[in-house]
Design an enzyme around this catalytic site. Structure first.
Site, mmCIF file in Angstrom:
data_model
loop_
_atom_site.group_PDB
_atom_site.id
_atom_site.type_symbol
_atom_site.label_atom_id
_atom_site.label_comp_id
_atom_site.label_asym_id
_atom_site.label_seq_id
_atom_site.Cartn_x
_atom_site.Cartn_y
_atom_site.Cartn_z
ATOM 1 N N CYS A 1 0.696 -0.787 0.271
ATOM 2 C CA CYS A 1 -0.197 -0.006 -0.004
ATOM 3 C C CYS A 1 0.716 1.231 0.064
ATOM 4 O O CYS A 1 0.134 2.171 -0.332
ATOM 5 C CB CYS A 1 -1.143 0.167 0.957
ATOM 6 S SG CYS A 1 -2.303 -1.506 0.790
ATOM 7 N N ASN A 50 -10.605 -1.232 -1.121
ATOM 8 C CA ASN A 50 -8.688 -0.835 -1.224
ATOM 9 C C ASN A 50 -7.775 -1.527 -1.729
ATOM 10 O O ASN A 50 -7.914 -2.488 -2.195
ATOM 11 C CB ASN A 50 -8.666 -1.880 0.203
ATOM 12 C CG ASN A 50 -6.991 -1.773 0.454
ATOM 13 O OD1 ASN A 50 -5.926 -1.429 -0.432
ATOM 14 N ND2 ASN A 50 -6.294 -2.004 1.963
ATOM 15 N N HIS A 66 -3.980 6.244 1.948
ATOM 16 C CA HIS A 66 -4.026 5.251 1.144
ATOM 17 C C HIS A 66 -5.916 4.867 1.632
ATOM 18 O O HIS A 66 -6.204 5.009 3.113
ATOM 19 C CB HIS A 66 -2.985 4.478 1.706
ATOM 20 C CG HIS A 66 -3.568 3.286 1.677
ATOM 21 N ND1 HIS A 66 -4.243 2.361 0.113
ATOM 22 C CD2 HIS A 66 -3.761 1.846 2.752
ATOM 23 C CE1 HIS A 66 -4.055 1.223 0.232
ATOM 24 N NE2 HIS A 66 -4.149 1.210 1.493
HETATM 25 N N1 ACO Z 1 -18.645 -10.897 7.464
HETATM 26 C C1 ACO Z 1 -18.907 -11.038 8.527
HETATM 27 N N2 ACO Z 1 -18.602 -11.400 9.706
HETATM 28 C C2 ACO Z 1 -16.845 -11.183 9.233
HETATM 29 C C3 ACO Z 1 -16.447 -10.782 8.363
HETATM 30 C C4 ACO Z 1 -17.203 -10.767 7.342
HETATM 31 N N3 ACO Z 1 -16.276 -9.975 5.959
HETATM 32 N N4 ACO Z 1 -14.723 -10.919 8.181
HETATM 33 C C5 ACO Z 1 -15.118 -11.216 9.932
HETATM 34 N N5 ACO Z 1 -16.217 -11.487 10.095
HETATM 35 C C6 ACO Z 1 -16.627 -11.675 11.899
HETATM 36 C C7 ACO Z 1 -15.021 -12.449 12.898
HETATM 37 O O1 ACO Z 1 -14.935 -14.111 12.553
HETATM 38 C C8 ACO Z 1 -15.267 -12.751 13.959
HETATM 39 O O2 ACO Z 1 -16.363 -13.511 14.540
HETATM 40 P P1 ACO Z 1 -16.546 -14.109 15.770
HETATM 41 O O3 ACO Z 1 -17.082 -12.700 16.671
HETATM 42 O O4 ACO Z 1 -18.108 -14.771 15.520
HETATM 43 O O5 ACO Z 1 -15.501 -14.437 15.908
HETATM 44 C C9 ACO Z 1 -16.470 -11.007 14.179
HETATM 45 O O6 ACO Z 1 -16.938 -11.170 12.315
HETATM 46 C C10 ACO Z 1 -15.596 -10.206 14.643
HETATM 47 O O7 ACO Z 1 -14.370 -10.670 13.822
HETATM 48 P P2 ACO Z 1 -13.004 -9.349 14.528
HETATM 49 O O8 ACO Z 1 -11.892 -9.673 13.910
HETATM 50 O O9 ACO Z 1 -12.843 -8.956 15.587
HETATM 51 O O10 ACO Z 1 -13.516 -7.699 13.237
HETATM 52 P P3 ACO Z 1 -12.986 -6.546 13.664
HETATM 53 O O11 ACO Z 1 -13.851 -5.430 14.594
HETATM 54 O O12 ACO Z 1 -11.433 -6.409 14.318
HETATM 55 O O13 ACO Z 1 -12.715 -6.067 12.336
HETATM 56 C C11 ACO Z 1 -11.627 -6.436 9.814
HETATM 57 C C12 ACO Z 1 -12.371 -7.055 11.197
HETATM 58 C C13 ACO Z 1 -12.441 -5.121 9.437
HETATM 59 C C14 ACO Z 1 -10.484 -6.449 9.395
HETATM 60 C C15 ACO Z 1 -10.787 -4.426 10.743
HETATM 61 O O14 ACO Z 1 -9.792 -5.866 12.120
HETATM 62 C C16 ACO Z 1 -10.016 -3.902 10.527
HETATM 63 O O15 ACO Z 1 -10.250 -2.695 9.329
HETATM 64 N N6 ACO Z 1 -8.656 -3.874 10.327
HETATM 65 C C17 ACO Z 1 -7.496 -3.390 9.134
HETATM 66 C C18 ACO Z 1 -7.248 -4.086 8.542
HETATM 67 C C19 ACO Z 1 -7.820 -3.312 6.683
HETATM 68 O O16 ACO Z 1 -7.588 -1.941 6.425
HETATM 69 N N7 ACO Z 1 -6.311 -4.222 5.939
HETATM 70 C C20 ACO Z 1 -6.426 -3.346 4.841
HETATM 71 C C21 ACO Z 1 -4.849 -3.716 3.977
HETATM 72 S S1 ACO Z 1 -3.544 -3.280 4.917
HETATM 73 C C22 ACO Z 1 -3.807 -1.781 4.734
HETATM 74 O O17 ACO Z 1 -4.442 -1.235 3.099
HETATM 75 C C23 ACO Z 1 -3.700 -0.444 5.780
#
Ligand code: ACO
Length: 330
Positions: free
Chosen positions: A112, A287, A256
């Site tokens: 990124c 993204n 980004h």
């Molecule tokens: N749909 C439905 N449920 C989902 C999904 C989905 N696509 N993905 C995960 N879940 C579920 C999980 O399995 C979990 O279920 P559980 O409670 O039964 O175990 C629940 O949702 C909550 O999961 P968490 O991991 O706690 O969710 P969180 O609030 O942390 O959100 C996310 C996850 C969106 C990935 C978050 O961690 C995030 O935004 N991280 C940053 C990642 C990012 O932006 N990456 C981009 C690439 S890097 C960059 O560009 C900077």
């Protein structure tokens, strides 16, 4: 002083739109979950196009807007996480696609932060007098390396495909790139990675490796989130300090487009008003890795949110981890 400035931007996304509803049919997810956690409504995916197909369209638009032809380009800088081939890289391929064999080209694999790193190389090339006209291309096809089963849902819903290209030129005027700060930290490499093909394995690709899911992007979302919301504001402050610019002078921050919750947290930490000062178009594209900043700049320009003389800050965080920021006077 000789400075580098962005003369034009082109962008291209493949026509196929994949909505959150479409993803509901592939995995256990919901439109509501994706919107709430990421701000994404839809993204574009390739349907037969490859990385340099997208890159070529973006590059052609940037060249046309600059009033140039490919022959006017002195150096290509090409950023992608997935070239047409694992090797050679996409830079040399672009000399073929643009019909300019012999033109120097360098590849960047900084995820990124690829646009920021590309900008830093272009700045050095131009300020040193080594080259005049640089074509910086970012082109990303992530959809082919995502796991669209429920097991990969936390990652697969976030990414989209797209490309952007900028033409950079020298100027003696008080405009252009005022500062760039870049960082990397390999301690977190495994928190966001595409494991294979890998020299950790011999041979580096096999059915067994693919069966383990090593050919797909994996992510520790919480770690990415935690580091992103700390590093983004830090590096923006560093870039402002390096340029001698106050936060109050900034017309627009173009981060980004990682996900809207990260962008909101960064705006809060910098005490900036999200809808006035921080640009977001993630709802349309997801993204798009290193293409997201120039795609967002392209749209901000088209919407009249960036004008000549404005101070614009661009900033990134991503796999590696890598992060960076730049202060640009338009
Ligand atoms: N749909 C439905 N449920 C989902 C999904 C989905 N696509 N993905 C995960 N879940 C579920 C999980 O399995 C979990 O279920 P559980 O409670 O039964 O175990 C629940 O949702 C909550 O999961 P968490 O991991 O706690 O969710 P969180 O609030 O942390 O959100 C996310 C996850 C969106 C990935 C978050 O961690 C995030 O935004 N991280 C940053 C990642 C990012 O932006 N990456 C981009 C690439 S890097 C960059 O560009 C900077």
């Amino acid at each position: 002083m000789r400075r580098a400035y962005i003369d034009s931007i082109g962008m291209y996304v493949p026509p196929k739109i994949v909505t959150n509803k479409d993803l509901e049919a592939m995995m256990d997810t919901s439109d509501e979950w994706i919107r709430e956690r990421s701000g994404i409504h839809e993204r574009h995916h390739v349907d037969g196009e490859c990385t340099t197909d997208l890159a070529l369209k973006a590059a052609e638009e940037a060249l046309e807007k600059a009033g140039m032809t490919a022959e006017d380009i002195d150096h290509i800088i090409f950023s992608t996480m997935a070239s047409d081939y694992f090797a050679p890289g996409g830079g040399p391929m672009m000399t073929r696609r643009l019909g300019i064999p012999g033109t120097p080209a360098v590849d960047i694999r900084m995820a990124c932060s690829g646009f920021l790193y590309g900008l830093s190389i272009a700045k050095a090339f131009i300020e040193s007098g080594a080259y005049d006209n640089i074509l910086l291309i970012t082109s990303e096809v992530q959809s082919v390396a995502l796991d669209f089963s429920t097991a990969g849902r936390d990652t697969a819903v976030l990414f989209g495909d797209g490309a952007a290209a900028v033409v950079l030129k020298p100027t003696d005027e008080q405009r252009g790139i005022q500062s760039i700060v870049t960082h990397s930290d390999g301690r977190y490499a495994e928190d966001l990675m595409l494991r294979s093909p890998s020299t950790l394995d011999n041979p580096f690709q096999s059915h067994e490796i693919l069966d383990k899911g090593h050919g797909k992007v994996t992510m520790n979302g919480r770690s990415v989130f935690k580091h992103a919301i700390t590093k983004f504001p830090q590096v923006i402050k560093e870039a402002l300090e390096a340029a001698g610019v106050e936060k109050s002078e900034v017309k627009l921050v173009v981060p980004h487009q990682a996900n809207l919750r990260i962008t909101e947290a960064v705006a809060n930490r910098l005490d900036l008003e999200l809808h006035k000062v921080v640009y977001s178009n993630i709802h349309k594209y997801g993204n798009t890795t290193s293409a997201s900043i120039p795609i967002a700049m392209y749209e901000a320009l088209a919407e009249g949110r960036i004008n000549r003389g404005d101070i614009v800050v661009v900033a990134s965080f991503g796999a590696g981890f890598t992060w960076g920021a730049s202060v640009i006077q338009w």
